[in-house]
Design an enzyme around this catalytic site. Structure first.
Site, mmCIF file in Angstrom:
data_model
loop_
_atom_site.group_PDB
_atom_site.id
_atom_site.type_symbol
_atom_site.label_atom_id
_atom_site.label_comp_id
_atom_site.label_asym_id
_atom_site.label_seq_id
_atom_site.Cartn_x
_atom_site.Cartn_y
_atom_site.Cartn_z
ATOM 1 N N HIS A 103 0.603 -1.076 0.017
ATOM 2 C CA HIS A 103 -0.021 0.047 0.103
ATOM 3 C C HIS A 103 0.870 1.031 0.127
ATOM 4 O O HIS A 103 2.023 1.027 0.205
ATOM 5 C CB HIS A 103 -1.097 -0.135 1.285
ATOM 6 C CG HIS A 103 -0.090 0.215 2.608
ATOM 7 N ND1 HIS A 103 0.510 -1.134 2.994
ATOM 8 C CD2 HIS A 103 -0.008 1.157 3.452
ATOM 9 C CE1 HIS A 103 1.049 -0.578 4.235
ATOM 10 N NE2 HIS A 103 0.779 0.691 4.436
ATOM 11 N N ASP A 105 0.344 5.037 1.855
ATOM 12 C CA ASP A 105 -0.391 5.371 3.043
ATOM 13 C C ASP A 105 -1.539 6.328 2.847
ATOM 14 O O ASP A 105 -1.525 7.256 2.095
ATOM 15 C CB ASP A 105 0.474 6.184 4.204
ATOM 16 C CG ASP A 105 1.496 5.233 4.976
ATOM 17 O OD1 ASP A 105 0.996 3.968 4.978
ATOM 18 O OD2 ASP A 105 2.457 5.700 5.118
ATOM 19 N N HIS A 257 4.858 0.113 0.009
ATOM 20 C CA HIS A 257 5.357 -0.541 0.985
ATOM 21 C C HIS A 257 4.561 -1.622 1.650
ATOM 22 O O HIS A 257 3.345 -1.557 1.487
ATOM 23 C CB HIS A 257 6.027 0.271 2.087
ATOM 24 C CG HIS A 257 4.800 1.242 2.722
ATOM 25 N ND1 HIS A 257 4.590 2.268 2.345
ATOM 26 C CD2 HIS A 257 4.588 1.039 4.037
ATOM 27 C CE1 HIS A 257 3.632 2.752 3.373
ATOM 28 N NE2 HIS A 257 3.348 2.108 4.232
ATOM 29 N N ARG A 273 4.976 5.944 13.680
ATOM 30 C CA ARG A 273 4.761 6.450 12.481
ATOM 31 C C ARG A 273 4.302 7.910 12.492
ATOM 32 O O ARG A 273 3.204 8.167 13.109
ATOM 33 C CB ARG A 273 4.194 5.689 11.375
ATOM 34 C CG ARG A 273 4.335 6.235 10.254
ATOM 35 C CD ARG A 273 3.458 5.491 8.793
ATOM 36 N NE ARG A 273 2.204 6.025 8.802
ATOM 37 C CZ ARG A 273 0.976 5.577 8.468
ATOM 38 N NH1 ARG A 273 1.013 4.337 7.959
ATOM 39 N NH2 ARG A 273 -0.195 6.203 8.284
HETATM 40 C C1 SIN Z 1 3.050 1.248 7.609
HETATM 41 O O1 SIN Z 1 2.454 0.631 6.557
HETATM 42 O O2 SIN Z 1 3.035 2.409 7.455
HETATM 43 C C2 SIN Z 1 4.205 0.578 8.374
HETATM 44 C C3 SIN Z 1 5.026 -0.429 7.654
HETATM 45 C C4 SIN Z 1 5.625 -1.413 8.707
HETATM 46 O O3 SIN Z 1 5.361 -1.518 9.714
HETATM 47 O O4 SIN Z 1 6.628 -1.861 8.125
#
Ligand code: SIN
Length: 287
Positions: A103, A105, A257, A273
């Site tokens: 995805h 974000d 990611h 995050r």
């Molecule tokens: C996310 O999807 O923002 C986090 C990715 C992760 O936990 O590696």
């Protein structure tokens, strides 16, 4: 601070050395990091021992912060921080394998984030990596026929589908009435012209893109499945293996990611995050 920027593995990823985010950054250092982020879609800064306030202050150098719509995962004292932790640290609900699907974000927002800054606090020794894919390179590698087919087209994004899938699998609580009311379809171009670089990138993702506008459901599904399979070929992917203290910051408009699996019963994985507000993306671009 004298910083150095070194490409690692793939050209869209660089490691920045010589920065200590627990100390105030001078304007020159901020400008150098900003430039490095324009030159590479993903930056890695290792060994950062910082407080939540310092994480937020660093993020503010790049724009306004955007809170996540699911309040269960926001740090009560600092709602700008989304806690991705299978142990639910800091008074937030546990989140197993939170980002374990490809995805970008929050593309279900009309104005999707410009970027995110992820800080690894506790990481498993095995698995729990984050994979990144270069959506500029993925676009550029498409054949001309597919480019013609998708350019000028819009895709529909909505959080509901993803959330409900996780809720049905027992990984999310039942949605609140407020969440249900807030999840609306938004449209973004399938091929976007990046607002800063001017380069074209693919902008669909398995997490939140639900359909291609104007196509029958079966055609839309087949096209999206083909694009997703194309984007996640090994030549476009960089894998980040986490060590505690690592920071990875990504441009959300030209990357996707996906966190990899790990043994959630055996290991803790806790990440913080922050997310940076973006703007509405330009309309679909012509071939
Ligand atoms: C996310 O999807 O923002 C986090 C990715 C992760 O936990 O590696």
């Amino acid at each position: 601070m004298a910083i150095s920027v070194r490409e690692i593995g793939k050209t869209f990823v660089a490691e920045v050395e010589g920065v200590d985010l627990s100390r105030p950054l001078d304007a020159e250092t901020v400008a150098a990091i900003r430039q490095a982020w324009w030159d590479h879609s993903i930056l890695v800064l290792r060994g950062q021992s910082i407080t939540e306030e310092q994480h937020i202050a660093f993020t503010r150098h790049f724009g306004e912060l955007q809170d996540h719509s699911v309040k269960d995962w926001l740090l009560p004292a600092h709602p700008e921080i989304l806690v991705l932790s299978n142990r639910g640290r800091g008074g937030v609900k546990p989140l197993d394998n939170g980002g374990a699907y490809w995805h970008s974000d929050m593309t279900y927002e009309a104005e999707p984030p410009m970027g995110s800054i992820l800080h690894g606090l506790t990481v498993p020794p095995d698995g729990g990596d984050t994979l990144y894919t270069d959506m500029y390179a993925a676009y550029e590698a498409l054949d001309d026929e597919t480019k013609k087919l998708i350019e000028g087209r819009m895709a529909i994004h909505n959080y509901r589908h993803r959330y409900m899938k996780m809720a049905e699998g027992g990984k999310r609580s039942a949605p609140t009435a407020e969440q249900l009311a807030g999840w609306r379809d938004v449209e973004h171009p399938i091929v976007l012209k990046h607002p800063d670089s001017g380069r074209k990138a693919l902008f669909v993702n398995e997490g939140f893109t639900v359909a291609v506008k104007g196509l029958a459901a079966d055609e839309s599904e087949a096209l999206l499945a083909r694009l997703y399979a194309h984007c996640v070929q090994p030549q476009f992917i960089h894998a980040h293996k986490w060590s505690p203290g690592d920071i990875v910051m990504w441009d959300n408009r030209c990357t996707m990611h996906c966190a990899t699996q790990y043994d959630v019963s055996k290991y803790e994985r806790t990440m913080h995050r922050t997310t940076i507000k973006g703007a509405a993306l330009c309309q679909a671009v012509a071939a």
